[in-house]
Every structure is written in C-alpha cells, then in structure tokens.
Design a protein around this motif. Sequence first.
Motif, short mmCIF file in Angstrom:
data_model
loop_
_atom_site.label_atom_id
_atom_site.label_comp_id
_atom_site.label_asym_id
_atom_site.label_seq_id
_atom_site.Cartn_x
_atom_site.Cartn_y
_atom_site.Cartn_z
N SER A 124 0.83 -1.21 0.00
CA SER A 124 0.00 0.00 0.00
C SER A 124 0.86 1.25 0.00
O SER A 124 0.65 2.19 -0.78
N ASN A 125 1.85 1.27 0.89
CA ASN A 125 2.73 2.45 0.96
C ASN A 125 3.63 2.56 -0.27
O ASN A 125 3.94 3.67 -0.73
N MET A 126 4.04 1.43 -0.82
CA MET A 126 4.86 1.47 -2.04
C MET A 126 4.05 2.03 -3.21
O MET A 126 4.58 2.78 -4.05
N ALA A 127 2.76 1.69 -3.27
CA ALA A 127 1.91 2.24 -4.32
C ALA A 127 1.78 3.75 -4.17
O ALA A 127 1.83 4.50 -5.15
N PHE A 128 1.61 4.20 -2.95
CA PHE A 128 1.49 5.64 -2.66
C PHE A 128 2.78 6.36 -3.06
O PHE A 128 2.75 7.42 -3.71
N LEU A 129 3.92 5.78 -2.69
CA LEU A 129 5.21 6.40 -3.00
C LEU A 129 5.43 6.45 -4.51
O LEU A 129 5.88 7.47 -5.04
N ALA A 130 5.12 5.36 -5.21
CA ALA A 130 5.33 5.34 -6.66
C ALA A 130 4.51 6.42 -7.35
O ALA A 130 4.98 7.07 -8.28
#
Length: 445
Positions: free
Chosen positions: A254-260
């Motif tokens: 979830s956080n990786m998607a947000f960061l990307a």
Amino acid sequence: MAASPHSPNSSFRRLRAQHSPAEFAALVRRAAREIGETVSCDARYIGRVESGEIRCPNYAYERVFLHMFPGRTLADLGFSPRETVRGRSAQRALSAASASRPSPHPHPIHRYKESDVLRRAFMAGGSATVAAATLSLTLLGDTRRLPSRAGEAEAAAVEDAVRQIRLLDDRHGADALYRRAAQPLRTAYALLDAGATRQSTEDRLHAGAGELAVSVGWLAHDSGRFEDARSHYAEALATARVSGDAALEAHAFSNMAFLARDCGRPRESVRAAQAGRLAARPLGSPRLLSLLALREAGGWSGLGDRRACEDALARAHTEFARGPSSADPEWMSFFGEAELESLESRCWAALGEHARAARHARRAADLQDPHFARNVALYTAELAQDLARAGAPDEASWAGGRVLDLLTEVRSTRIRSMLAGTARTLVPHQRSPRVGAFLARHAEA
C-alpha cells in the motif's frame, strides 16, 4: 473480579459491547481528549487488554477509562492491582519464573526495568521539538544494551515505538521525527537478528520490526526523502515475505503504491496496489481492500485512464460501505471517510477535474477530526491547490491561509511543497487583496 495473568478480561470486553475494537479505540481517544490526556489507543491495544496481556493500564489510560466509566474502579474494569503488576511482586514473580527454567537472560530483573524504560521513552507530550528529542533517548536506542535473546518486553517496546511514531506524526508531521526514528528501527532489527526466547515472541518481533520499517519509511516519504522511503518499504516487504505475514505485506505494498504515485511512476503504483490486494484478500478486512483500491485508482489517474480509475473508485466505495471489521489492521486507524474523500480528490485532480477534486477535498477537511492536525493541514492544502487550479483564487487564498496557521504546529515537507505550488498558481491573481495578502504571508513563512 480482576483478570488473572494471561486470562481474558471479560469485564472489559462487555464494556465494549457492540463496538468493533477500532471503533472502541476511537471512543477511548475521544475520551482522552476530553480530559486533556494523550493516548495512542488502537484496535490492537484493545485486543491486548481483552486477551489479558495488559493486566493493568498505565496512568494515562487509567484516567481515561475511569472518565469513560464513572463510578467504576480498575478492578471493575477487569484489571489487576497495579502493585501486583509493576511493583516488587512482579519482579519477584519474574525472578522465580526465570529460576524455574533455563534462561538465556542473566539479569532478568534488570531487563524488566530496562524494557519498561524503553516503552516509556516515547510517552512524552509537548511540542514537536520535545517529541523529536524523546525519540533520540532510550527507546530501543542503544544496541550495546540489548539482551542476548529478545523476550516479550522487547517485543512490546517495538510495538509501542510504532504506535508512538504514528501518534506524533498525526500531531506534528514527519520532518521533526524522521532522523530520530532511524535508531529505534536499527535496534528493532538487531533484536530480530539476536533471536527470541519463543516463536510467538519472534513472530511479534517480525511484525513489529516490519511495521516500524513502514512507519519510518512513511516519515521519510512525507518529508520528501523518497529514496530513503523506498528502501524502508522494501525492508518491510522483505520482512513480511520472510515471516509469511500477509497483513504486513499488504501494508508495505500500500505504501509502495502511494510512493510510486508521488514519484511519478503511476504504472508501478498500479502494480503495487494490485499486489497488495492479492496479499490482503484472505485477511477479511473490507476497509483494507478499499484503501488498496484507492491506491490503484491513484495510479490509473496518473496514467490518464479515467475508466480504470472509476472502476477502482467504485470498488473502493463498495468495500468501504461494508464497514469496519475486527480484521482491520491497527495501522488503518487513520482510514476513515475523510481519507477516502482525500484520496478520491487526488484522483480527480490528476484527471484534470479540479472543481470536482475541490468538492472532495473540502469534504475531507470538514470530516477530519481536528485532533489530527497533520491531516487537517494536508486536506486543506489539497483544497487550496484544487481551488487555485479550478479558477477560484480568493477561496484558494483563504484555504492557504488556514494551512499557514496549521503549519505553526505541523512540520511536513509534503504540505509545504503543495502550498508553494498553490502560491505559484495564484501569482497571476496577486492584485486581488485576498490573494496578495496570502502571497505576502506565504513569502514571509
């Protein structure tokens, strides 16, 4: 009757009644605000109380619980007397237990006291400066003082570190906290490397260290250190994969998607959100699936794919409408209607529909509990940005001024960057008195 060690606290469970653990935790936080207390209560804390793991609350929680249930004592709430949990009796019990079986810990009483100090180190109120300084003190702070193998107290210290970072971020933003939080993270992984006395403790350490990596990654993310954030999120994902922790894996994705998305890699954002959905599917949390659908929608909007974005938004609303669940991860306490509105607002803004985005951002700001100053500032900054791009410069200036008010207590590079972008958009309208006043104030700030 007070709960005995390790037995369920049925009295406290009855008081929760029909509320989910997350809903009841929200009531606890609200009661704390009513009396000026600070507690970082969440669904996991409620679970620990009801399972009997927390035999007696700390003094702050005691005041809150007695405020919530006037006329009752701690014993009425199912807790044990404090002196049997934290005083000499507890130390003697720990020593006796250690003597009755082989133990790798040479000084159990010293370790008990030290770990209690570690847990208390985050429990400081006051300004962001005080909070940041607290993070640099004893909480998981010195790898030279670690036990040869970690026990329950060390696992609890890691879990408390995660909660306190989230609490301080909600109030003050990430900039004052990030560098101070790096040492507790290193120490958590050192504990993990040392191994634990029991498999259940090792499982807790894996989950706690992974969640701490996500939390520190978020502090890096929100303060504009994207490469650091990427590294921390990857560390959390690796921890999840090693320990087979699907909930942690979903959180990391979830956080990786947000960061990307924030890094301008929308297709990677979509893939990470979809991977998170696969990990989350068996967990039984509609709210988690809703959040991951919103992350996916954000990626599709960045790609300009309106249809795919709308499909993901529809899934997000459908899952959200199913309501909270006991399976909701504790880190999702931030995810309510306000956050849903905010994330949808960002999708419409990315698709160029700024007036529509502004309507959602306004609802997000209106719905957000004012106790969470950082999110109020974020949603209001989004509103100012959307209004400026929608051709409403005076309204945008009013919203921008409100953000400047909030930035006296919140430090967030993300929010400051958004506000700077709004100011640039408003420069052509600087002859308007309201716009001119905002631009002048922003320049001074």
